[in-house]
Structure formats: C-alpha cells, structure tokens
Write an enzyme that holds these catalytic residues in place. Structure first.
Site, mmCIF file in Angstrom:
data_model
loop_
_atom_site.group_PDB
_atom_site.id
_atom_site.type_symbol
_atom_site.label_atom_id
_atom_site.label_comp_id
_atom_site.label_asym_id
_atom_site.label_seq_id
_atom_site.Cartn_x
_atom_site.Cartn_y
_atom_site.Cartn_z
ATOM 1 C CB SER A 122 37.376 37.238 38.329
ATOM 2 O OG SER A 122 37.615 36.221 38.775
ATOM 3 C CE LYS A 126 34.375 35.825 37.913
ATOM 4 N NZ LYS A 126 34.942 34.739 38.261
ATOM 5 C CE1 TYR A 129 33.349 35.335 34.052
ATOM 6 C CE2 TYR A 129 34.501 33.050 33.154
ATOM 7 C CZ TYR A 129 34.451 34.510 33.704
ATOM 8 O OH TYR A 129 34.944 34.060 35.140
ATOM 9 C CE1 TYR A 189 37.890 35.129 42.186
ATOM 10 C CE2 TYR A 189 40.094 35.873 42.854
ATOM 11 C CZ TYR A 189 39.426 35.753 41.867
ATOM 12 O OH TYR A 189 39.738 35.883 41.013
ATOM 13 C CB VAL A 216 43.164 34.120 38.509
ATOM 14 C CG1 VAL A 216 42.666 33.298 39.419
ATOM 15 C CG2 VAL A 216 42.701 33.674 36.547
#
Ligand code: GLU
Length: 425
Positions: free
Chosen positions: A64, A67, A189, A241, A259
């Site tokens: 992540s 992102k 992705y 998160y 993660v």
C-alpha cells in the site's frame, strides 16, 4: 569526529527489537513466508544524505505504500480536478479493503484505501501497449534513484487470492467509476503493490516529497509543489489505515504503511523516514514500525503540531547609525513567513513619518516565503508614502527574481558604513 545520527538510529532499533507482537500478513500467501526478524530503519535529509541501520539491504514489497506515489503520478499528469472527480479525500474510518463507496458522491472515499487506489491506478494515463504498473515502476525508480523490480512471486501469490480486490473492481465498474476492464485494472494494481524496495529506497523517495518534489541530489523537479502538498495532506488524514487518528496524535507525521511491514513518513522541509518490520497489527501497520516512529517523533521533536517559535527572532537589532542620524538599520534573521513579517511590520509602524533612510538588511535571513516578500514590499511602499527612503539590502540574493518583481535589491559587499558613505555623498 563522526556524526552520532547512525548510532542513534541503531540504538532506537535495538530498543524496539524485542517486541514480538503482531502477525505476518497471510491473506497474500507469499507474505506469510517473510522473515519476521527483519528490522530496518532509514532516514534521508532534504539535502540527500541517507542514514540507515539494521536490515537496510533487505527488499520487501511496497504494497500500500505505492498508493501515495500512484496518486502523485495521477495528479501530476491529470491535474487535481480530474483526479478529485473520481476519488474523494475523506478518511473512511473503515478497513483498507472495505467494499464501499461514499453513499452521497458514489466515489471511493480516498486514494489510500483499496477502492480509491484501484481507481487511481486506472487514472494513470498510458500509451497503446504500455502497462500502468510498469509506468509506475519507472516513476518510483526515478524517485528512488535506482532501477526497482517487481516481485513476481508475490504478485502471482496475491492474484491467486485477490477475490476481495476483484469484487471492489467489479463494484467500481458497475457504478461507472471504472470505465476499463476491472480484471486488467485490479491485476495492474496488484502488480504496482509488488514493486520491491528497501528502507533506503523508501527514505530517498520520501525525501523528494519532504523536499517539495525536488530530487535532493540532482536538483531535478519530479513533482509539482502543489501535487506534493495534496499527497501529504491525504497521507496525514488517511495514510495509516483506520488508525490514522491515533497516528496523528502520537506521531504527527504524514505517513503510509503497507501490509508487508513497511512504513514511510515525510516531514515537509526536514526528513523522509522509512522502517521495515514484517509483523503487523490488526489495522495492518507494522507493530515495531509504529513504535519506532513514535520514538523518533518524540526524541527528535518531529510532530507537525509542535511548531517552531521562529517568530520571536526575526528582528536581530534596530539601530541608528551615529554618523548618519537619519539612517535606521533593521537587521533581520531567520525565516520570513507571515508571522515574522507581521511582527516586523508592527515594529515598522512605530517609525514616525519623516524623511529618514531605512535600511532593511536581509543578509542574515535563511529563507523568505512568498508571503514574507509580499508583506515586506508592502511595508516598503507604505514607508515611502510616509516620506522615508527605504533600501532592501539583499547581498546574499535571498529574494528570488519573482519575489523582487520590480523592486530593487541593494547589494552591499563592503562594510555597511562605506556603502552608506557612497550613498550619502
Ligand atoms: N496488495 C495489497 C492489497 O491490495 C496491499 C494492501 C496493503 O498494503 O495495505 O490488499
């Protein structure tokens, strides 16, 4: 002597090493194979110096943490409005892989949760035959200053269990947020998440953001300042998160975690920091990573809400030159932003109208923000209107040409007295 910074980083790592809480992410089978002992920390300054400690050469997947960079690339190429049309910037308070859209706008709530990140991935413009994940890999390689690769094992492994992300993709397609084939976008992705990095890479990438979009070592502008501001704002409110609030109060640095156990943080104008430790908590954040960031933020005074009291120091001295009774010198120092300029103008407003010569000496300033320059020249204009002659002494060229626009910079390379003698003759 050697700088103590590397010793300090090693000390922080050793203090957090014993913590064995958390668990390896196992919904991506390959990540469950990670070595949970790995622990690494890197810090990059905005002039490009990197300090690292622990397992700083171990590569892990960015997950992540890709992102914010994908968001930056989309913003850079399409502009803010085109991206906001598709993805909002509100914290969701939900798990990162929640299958949800904002009930009113029908858009993903933000680009840091999977629905927003999958949409952002689809926004990255490509030419015929190009792949978005590859375009992003190239972009991240420029930020990291070396060629990064994909971990195809992790990619394949996530593809085998991507049911949730595929559901999100099909939901986005159903409501019209995605126009493309959801399978292609979700796979792309997932590939973006499988780019391999070390903590040093991440620290260097973060330092570009800390440096307002300019690569510290090459001086090349890789992102516009406005893009960086947008990315960091979203990281601050949505990057950790569903524990973004806890993070903001205890660490106070815009950050993003993944993660695989990485976290990177960006303190604008100061540092980029990255940690890696694979065991994560129930929110998905590296357990030891969070502890390390808390420790660094406290020890090094990095919390964003802990402002610096620079405003008290703007006026170094004000004096009248004995041999020229009508020459008043204001020596400034530090950084000229709104607060400091306001303080300076408040001092200048005490000057009675008259025909003095006022020298504003910027030689000891370290930085002038645009608002500082605008306020300074507004003060100059008003002093002129009161009858004074005002000179802005800027021997170190601290003012940019754009900030000067039409005003004159006095350069004093000799003693101020000699300069004044010339000026009075
Ligand atoms: N590839 C992972 C996913 O989409 C990334 C998750 C994460 O790092 O938060 O599920």
């Amino acid at each position: 002597m050697q700088t103590p910074v590397p010793d300090y980083l090693t000390h922080v790592l050793s203090q957090c090493a014993a913590n064995s809480q958390g668990a390896l992410a196992d919904y991506i089978p390959e990540l469950a194979q990670a070595n949970s002992k790995h622990l690494a920390l890197a810090l990059s300054t905005v002039d490009g110096t990197i300090y690292a400690s622990g397992d700083d050469t171990v590569e892990f997947t960015i997950q992540s943490m890709s992102k914010p960079f994908a968001y930056a690339l989309a913003l850079q190429e399409l502009g803010l409005n085109a991206v906001l049309d598709k993805v909002d910037v509100e914290p969701s308070g939900e798990a990162f892989n929640q299958i949800s859209l904002d009930p009113v706008t029908k858009r993903p709530k933000n680009p840091m949760i999977n629905s927003g990140a999958i949409t952002t991935h689809a926004l990255i413009p490509i030419q015929q035959g190009e792949q978005r994940a590859e375009k992003l890999r190239q972009f991240l390689s420029r930020l990291a200053g070396r060629e990064l690769c994909f971990d195809l094992k992790v990619y394949e492994s996530e593809i085998q269990s991507a049911f949730r992300n595929l559901s999100i993709g099909y939901m986005l397609r159903t409501v019209g947020v995605l126009a493309q084939d959801p399978l292609e976008i979700v796979y792309g992705y997932i590939k973006q998440c499988a780019i391999l990095v070390t903590v040093k890479d991440l620290a260097r990438m973060s330092s570009v953001l800390a440096n307002g979009g300019i690569e510290p070592l090459t001086g090349e502008r890789l992102l516009d300042g406005a893009v960086v501001r947008q990315v960091l704002s979203v990281m601050l409110s949505c990057g950790m998160y569903d524990s973004a609030g806890d993070w903001l109060s205890s660490v106070g640095i815009p950050a993003k975690s993944g993660v695989a156990g990485g976290i990177f943080g960006v303190l604008p104008g100061q540092v980029g920091i990255a940690v890696f430790s694979p065991k994560i908590d129930t929110h998905g954040n590296s357990v030891r990573g969070v502890k390390i960031f808390e420790r660094l933020s406290n020890d090094m005074g990095l919390h964003l809400m802990q402002g610096t009291p620079s405003a008290q120091t703007i006026l170094q001295s004000r004096y009248v030159l004995e041999q020229y009774q009508d020459v008043i010198v204001y020596e400034l120092r530090g950084v000229l932003q709104f607060t400091e300029s306001e303080m300076l103008l408040r001092r200048l407003q005490n000057e009675p109208a008259g025909n003095s010569t006022i020298l504003l000496d910027l030689t000891n300033l370290t930085l002038v923000h645009n608002v500082g320059a605008r306020m300074l020249f507004e003060g100059v204009k008003r002093l002129h209107a009161d009858g004074h002659t005002v000179k802005v002494v800027d021997s170190e060229n601290i003012l940019s040409e754009a900030q000067l626009k039409g005003h004159k910079r006095e350069v004093v390379n000799e003693a101020l007295e000699k300069y004044l003698a010339k000026f009075h003759s």
